[in-house]
Motif scaffolding. Structure first.
Motif, short mmCIF file in Angstrom:
data_model
loop_
_atom_site.label_atom_id
_atom_site.label_comp_id
_atom_site.label_asym_id
_atom_site.label_seq_id
_atom_site.Cartn_x
_atom_site.Cartn_y
_atom_site.Cartn_z
N GLU A 1 0.83 -1.19 0.00
CA GLU A 1 0.00 0.00 0.00
C GLU A 1 0.87 1.26 0.00
OE1 GLU A 1 -3.14 0.09 -0.33
OE2 GLU A 1 -3.47 -2.08 -0.22
N GLY A 2 0.50 2.22 -0.86
CA GLY A 2 1.17 3.52 -0.89
C GLY A 2 2.52 3.51 -1.55
N GLU A 3 2.93 2.42 -2.16
CA GLU A 3 4.23 2.36 -2.81
C GLU A 3 4.04 1.99 -4.28
OE1 GLU A 3 7.32 2.81 -1.84
OE2 GLU A 3 7.10 3.09 0.32
N PRO A 4 4.86 2.58 -5.16
CA PRO A 4 4.84 2.07 -6.55
C PRO A 4 5.34 0.64 -6.55
CG PRO A 4 6.67 3.60 -6.21
CD PRO A 4 5.82 3.66 -4.97
N ARG A 5 4.55 -0.26 -7.03
CA ARG A 5 4.83 -1.67 -6.80
C ARG A 5 5.94 -2.22 -7.69
NH1 ARG A 5 1.17 -6.86 -8.40
NH2 ARG A 5 2.51 -8.43 -7.47
N LEU A 6 5.93 -1.86 -8.97
CA LEU A 6 6.82 -2.58 -9.88
C LEU A 6 7.14 -1.72 -11.08
CD1 LEU A 6 6.54 -6.27 -10.95
CD2 LEU A 6 6.56 -4.52 -12.70
N SER A 7 8.37 -1.81 -11.56
CA SER A 7 8.77 -1.25 -12.85
C SER A 7 9.67 -2.25 -13.53
CB SER A 7 9.48 0.09 -12.67
OG SER A 7 10.70 -0.08 -12.00
N ARG A 8 9.62 -2.27 -14.83
CA ARG A 8 10.40 -3.26 -15.58
C ARG A 8 11.09 -2.61 -16.75
NH1 ARG A 8 8.30 -9.23 -17.59
NH2 ARG A 8 10.29 -9.95 -18.45
N LYS A 9 12.31 -2.99 -17.01
CA LYS A 9 13.06 -2.54 -18.17
C LYS A 9 13.37 -3.74 -19.04
CE LYS A 9 15.29 1.36 -15.80
NZ LYS A 9 16.58 1.97 -15.42
N ARG A 10 12.88 -3.68 -20.27
CA ARG A 10 13.13 -4.78 -21.22
C ARG A 10 14.17 -4.33 -22.24
NH1 ARG A 10 8.94 -8.72 -21.66
NH2 ARG A 10 7.13 -8.29 -20.32
N PRO A 11 15.01 -5.23 -22.68
CA PRO A 11 15.98 -4.86 -23.72
C PRO A 11 15.30 -4.69 -25.06
CG PRO A 11 16.12 -7.21 -23.26
CD PRO A 11 15.15 -6.62 -22.25
N ASP A 12 15.87 -3.84 -25.91
CA ASP A 12 15.40 -3.69 -27.28
C ASP A 12 15.65 -5.01 -28.01
OD1 ASP A 12 15.05 -3.16 -29.97
OD2 ASP A 12 15.90 -1.15 -29.84
N PRO A 13 14.60 -5.64 -28.63
CA PRO A 13 14.83 -6.91 -29.32
C PRO A 13 15.93 -6.82 -30.38
CG PRO A 13 12.47 -6.46 -29.12
CD PRO A 13 13.19 -5.22 -28.67
N GLY A 14 16.07 -5.63 -31.00
CA GLY A 14 17.08 -5.49 -32.02
C GLY A 14 18.50 -5.51 -31.47
#
Length: 529
Positions: free
Chosen positions: A79-92
């Motif tokens: 509660e009250g926290e940004p739960r998740l962020s994700r960084k994906r690599p560029d497929p290229g």
């Protein structure tokens, strides 16, 4: 030494314990140290080659191998926290080949090289290890490093409640809603909540290993590339006279070059030096508006390779972000797009479309699932279409590299659509006050200025200027008028002869006439009193 021998030595000197893994290949036959180094730096190449990781515990350092099957399920929010962020690599930017240089035990520790490759990705990486290895061990190390490179840049940042205090660096977690996992915890920051950094655990991939040692004659088989080929008949450039044949090929692995010849004569048509970004429709594409942004339709496609990105409207209007789509009538429509939403690996939904670009508005039509898509970048090659080919189908053959002696057959449909005069626009039908005649008018178009957004009249392309107007009573054509200017008068006498009375309404079509190829694409208008 093997990794279990190293673990025993570490246990004596540094209090390092080995967990879960009794031994991990490759067998290390030497270690080249060029100067003083810390234990952390010295362990780095060994951990990378074996797929092991190290963590600090209450009992000392611990070596372990993170396994996806032991992943802890994570699904509770904070509660009250940004739960998740994700960084994906560029497929290229995915690494497709990794060359590993190493001290070769069988060559008196002279440098040897092996290369691990996989089918997807484009980037090439080179690394050097100080581990003394034989050829088998080098192959294992190169494969591990390639698998690790495939997941290093796919990372998660998430916040967990204090109830997850049992989690440690090196543990595997499976986060709800995040595919292509599980993930290995790489960093933990404790506070009111646990902030965790994690990276994707490398998947099990099939790789090919290439050594710098020459293979004995007949020992290997060269894989044959089976290219996907496309031949699109498109209009000429604004300053050109002949229509163009756009040729594209995509293959994994790329054979270096695809040669296209005429199947009947063997004459060379084109050489394709680049792997084209091609794909296919996942959903049907319906016809849409041509003279403005098509906001009602979107283009859902799967690319075999390559990457798409959004562009500003002004850049798209100037010619950016163009692709060709095969229609159900085997024609090709050129489409611009401003918005590109990445839905999954190689899967996009393109929105804010510009339909019928490059003089292909006549080809705007339905496109079924599976229809081919070609990204119009520097990879496709364009050749002029010989006049003898027009109006028919030409059999072509593509040869994937120098070792392909049989080739792959495909066809080029060379109908007259891309060279016929474009349909006129702004059709009007008016009956002057006090009269019964109907004056028909329109504005001509020119392929030499097909994509211009200027308001000036298009240049006269065909000489002599000629148009054919066809009047319809319902679905029946009742009169044809041939004129030499973008206007025609449908007299009251002619109307009475065709309808029996002066009609209150009728429809009509207008086509421009080419002195060489005949009537062009039709525009439809209507009259209502």
């Amino acid at each position: 030494m093997a990794s279990d021998e190293l673990a025993r030595a570490l246990a004596v000197d540094y209090g390092v314990t080995l967990s879960e893994v009794a031994a991990r290949p490759p067998f290390v036959e030497g270690y080249l140290l060029e100067g003083p180094a810390t234990l952390r730096d010295a362990l780095g190449p060994l951990l990378a080659a074996t797929g092991l990781s190290i963590r600090d515990t209450a009992n000392g350092l611990e070596l372990l191998r993170t396994r996806g099957r032991d992943a802890v399920a994570i699904d509770e929010p904070v509660e009250g926290e940004p739960r998740l962020s994700r960084k994906r690599p560029d497929p290229g930017e995915a690494v497709a080949a990794l060359a590993l240089s190493y001290p070769d035990r069988s060559r008196n520790y002279h440098t040897g090289t092996v290369t691990a490759m996989r089918l997807d990705g484009h980037a090439v990486s080179a690394q050097t290890t100080p581990l003394g290895l034989d050829l088998s061990g080098a192959r294992t190390a190169a494969e591990r490093l390639l698998l690790d490179a495939s997941a290093t840049r796919d990372t998660l940042e998430l916040t967990l409640p204090p109830s997850r205090l049992a989690l440690q660096v090196g543990d595997a977690i499976a986060v709800a809603g995040q595919g292509e996992g599980p993930f290995e915890i790489t960093e933990i920051r404790d506070g009111l909540a646990r902030k965790i950094s994690a990276r994707a655990i490398p998947p099990v991939l099939t790789t090919a290993i290439v050594s710098d040692r020459p293979a004995p004659p007949g020992a290997g088989v060269t894989p044959k590339a089976l290219p996907v080929l496309a031949a699109a008949h498109v209009p000429a450039e604004p300053d050109g006279t002949a229509s163009r044949l756009m040729l594209a090929a995509a293959a994994q692995p790329w054979p270096g070059e695809v040669s296209v010849t005429e199947a009947l004569t063997g004459a060379s048509v084109a050489r394709l030096p680049r792997n084209a970004s091609m794909g296919e429709l996942i959903e049907p594409l319906a016809p849409g508006t041509v003279f403005g942004w098509d906001e009602a339709n979107s283009l859902h496609l799967k690319l075999y390779s390559g990457h798409l990105a959004a562009l500003d409207d002004a850049v798209v209007l100037a010619g950016g972000n163009r692709l060709a789509v095969e229609t159900d009538a085997s024609d090709w429509e050129i489409i611009g797009f401003a918005v590109a939403d990445l839905l999954g690996p190689g899967e996009y939904r393109l929105r804010r479309l510009l339909r019928g670009q490059g003089g292909t508005d006549w080809a705007v039509g339905p496109c079924a699932i599976g229809r081919r898509v070609v990204i119009l970048d520097e990879a496709p090659q364009v050749v002029a279409v010989p006049g003898a080919w027009l109006g028919g189908t030409v059999d072509l053959r593509g040869f994937a590299g120098r070792t392909d002696v049989t080739g792959t057959d495909f066809e080029a449909d060379l109908g007259l659509g891309p060279i016929l005069p474009l349909a006129p626009v702004h059709l009007r039908a008016e009956r002057p006050a006090g009269g019964s005649d109907v004056v028909l008018s329109w504005i001509r178009r020119s392929r030499s200025d097909s994509d211009s957004w200027a308001t000036a009249d298009a240049p006269l392309e065909l000489v002599p200027e000629s148009y054919r107007v066809t009047v319809f009573n319902g679905l029946t054509a009742v009169r044809t008028l041939d004129v030499g200017a973008p206007t025609a008068t449908y007299g009251a006498t002619e109307q009475t002869a065709d309808f029996g009375v002066v009609p209150a309404a009728f429809s009509f079509t207008v086509v421009q006439v080419s002195p060489v190829h005949g009537t062009g694409h039709a525009a439809t208008g209507g009259f209502a009193a």
